[in-house]
Write a protein that holds these residues in place. Structure first.
Motif, PDB file in Angstrom:
ATOM      1  N   MET A  15       0.776  -1.236   0.162  1.00 26.74           N
ATOM      2  CA  MET A  15      -0.066   0.205   0.056  1.00 26.74           C
ATOM      3  C   MET A  15       0.804   1.222  -0.029  1.00 26.74           C
ATOM      4  SD  MET A  15      -3.206  -0.606   2.699  1.00 26.74           S
ATOM      5  CE  MET A  15      -3.871   0.742   2.171  1.00 26.74           C
ATOM      6  N   LYS A  16       1.965   1.200   0.657  1.00 26.16           N
ATOM      7  CA  LYS A  16       2.921   2.373   0.862  1.00 26.16           C
ATOM      8  C   LYS A  16       3.319   2.703  -0.652  1.00 26.16           C
ATOM      9  CE  LYS A  16       6.976   4.197   3.479  1.00 26.16           C
ATOM     10  NZ  LYS A  16       7.872   3.704   4.592  1.00 26.16           N
ATOM     11  N   LYS A  17       3.929   1.678  -1.188  1.00 25.39           N
ATOM     12  CA  LYS A  17       4.567   1.725  -2.543  1.00 25.39           C
ATOM     13  C   LYS A  17       3.609   2.375  -3.454  1.00 25.39           C
ATOM     14  CE  LYS A  17       6.939  -0.867  -6.157  1.00 25.39           C
ATOM     15  NZ  LYS A  17       7.604  -1.893  -6.501  1.00 25.39           N
ATOM     16  N   HIS A  18       2.131   1.919  -3.301  1.00 22.74           N
ATOM     17  CA  HIS A  18       1.150   1.939  -4.395  1.00 22.74           C
ATOM     18  C   HIS A  18       0.478   3.645  -4.176  1.00 22.74           C
ATOM     19  CE1 HIS A  18      -2.212   1.815  -7.173  1.00 22.74           C
ATOM     20  NE2 HIS A  18      -3.013   2.354  -6.037  1.00 22.74           N
ATOM     21  N   PHE A  19       0.368   3.972  -2.847  1.00 23.71           N
ATOM     22  CA  PHE A  19      -0.055   5.413  -2.715  1.00 23.71           C
ATOM     23  C   PHE A  19       0.861   6.432  -2.324  1.00 23.71           C
ATOM     24  CE2 PHE A  19      -3.800   2.391  -1.177  1.00 23.71           C
ATOM     25  CZ  PHE A  19      -4.707   2.899  -2.298  1.00 23.71           C
ATOM     26  N   GLY A  20       2.033   6.059  -1.842  1.00 25.94           N
ATOM     27  CA  GLY A  20       3.293   6.787  -1.409  1.00 25.94           C
ATOM     28  C   GLY A  20       3.161   7.015   0.109  1.00 25.94           C
ATOM     29  N   LYS A  21       4.265   7.236   0.615  1.00 23.15           N
ATOM     30  CA  LYS A  21       4.642   7.409   2.089  1.00 23.15           C
ATOM     31  C   LYS A  21       3.719   8.443   2.716  1.00 23.15           C
ATOM     32  CE  LYS A  21       9.052   9.919   1.723  1.00 23.15           C
ATOM     33  NZ  LYS A  21      10.112   9.742   1.995  1.00 23.15           N
TER      34      LYS A  21
END
Length: 274
Positions: free
Chosen positions: A194-200
């Motif tokens: 999810m972090k990779k997809h949405f950004g940190k």
């Protein structure tokens, strides 16, 4: 808006509270229970088929022929529910109901009432209720694991491993397209994906950690002492694969065979092939 609940099961013959599941699903609600038998060696699959026979329209059973771990079981359930086309929200809870349906419904209500959120997950640590029971040894070990998880995720999450989570069905291709590296620590991988997809930055607005009102550690845990001692190593392996090897397509470099499954009550058009 239907909600599918995945219940991964491994050797649960003596622990499944059949009446609790049937009492819940026989109520007037928009839930669908998806039991996933993860290659159990006892009579679990027989009990699951019996449960399904009581309400086949609201209960599905997936039988994974060989034990492959909770990660594979949850993934199989999520991909099946998403493929049905009639499920808006998907979640999972433990077969022993250490988190009960009332708490799960609380997570779901939070997700439904906030359109910005993509996932809501239970926490046994954040502002924990006094009704939550946890033995001291597990509590100490959990703190060590928590430190490692924070190092990997760099997200303000208190409890990644709670077995109660609910998310929007549209997240399934993001979370479950590829197999997981870990059999048990896949929750950490879900947050990494999810972090990779949405950004940190944006991910902080997409997830919400909600304190549970009740959670009781049940004896006869499927995670043995050897498995527990390997957790730090497994976590570091996850960190290595998602960070050091982040430029490699791990789904191509590591070949993972899809499990052989049988699905009862399966629509003919649904496929779980990778």
């Amino acid at each position: 808006m239907k909600t599918g609940i995945i219940i991964p099961c491994y050797n649960e013959e003596k622990r499944l509270n059949v009446n609790a599941f049937l009492d819940f699903i026989n109520k007037e609600n928009e839930f669908h229970l998806c039991f996933v038998n993860d290659g159990s060696k006892d009579g679990t699959i027989t009990i699951l088929k019996t449960i399904q026979s009581e309400n086949p329209l609201k209960i599905s059973v997936i039988d994974i022929k060989k034990n492959s771990g909770k990660a594979t079981a949850v993934r199989a359930g999520a991909r099946y529910l998403h493929s049905r086309g009639d499920i808006t929200f998907i979640g999972f809870i433990d077969a022993d109901l250490s988190t009960d349906f009332e708490d799960f419904d609380g997570l779901l209500k939070t997700l439904k009432t906030n359109n910005k959120l993509s996932m809501v997950f239970g926490s046994r640590a954040k502002n924990a209720s006094e009704a939550i029971e946890k033995d001291s040894v597990r509590a100490i070990f959990s703190k060590i694991v928590k430190m490692l998880v924070f190092f990997i995720l760099r997200l303000p999450i208190e409890d990644t491993q709670c077995g109660a989570k609910v998310f929007r069905a549209k997240l399934v291709p993001i979370l479950f397209k590829r197999s997981f590296f870990s059999r048990w620590l896949f929750d950490v991988e879900m947050f990494l994906r999810m972090k990779k997809h949405f950004g940190k930055v944006l991910i902080l607005n997409k997830i919400y950690e909600q304190p549970l009102q009740r959670w009781v550690h049940m004896e006869d845990s499927k995670l043995g002492i050897k498995d527990s001692l390997e957790i730090p190593y497994r976590l570091l392996s996850i960190w290595f694969n998602y960070n050091v090897l982040q430029n490699l397509r791990y789904s191509d470099s590591i070949q993972i065979t899809e499990p052989v499954v049988e699905i009862f009550g399966l629509p003919t058009q649904v496929s779980l092939a990778a």
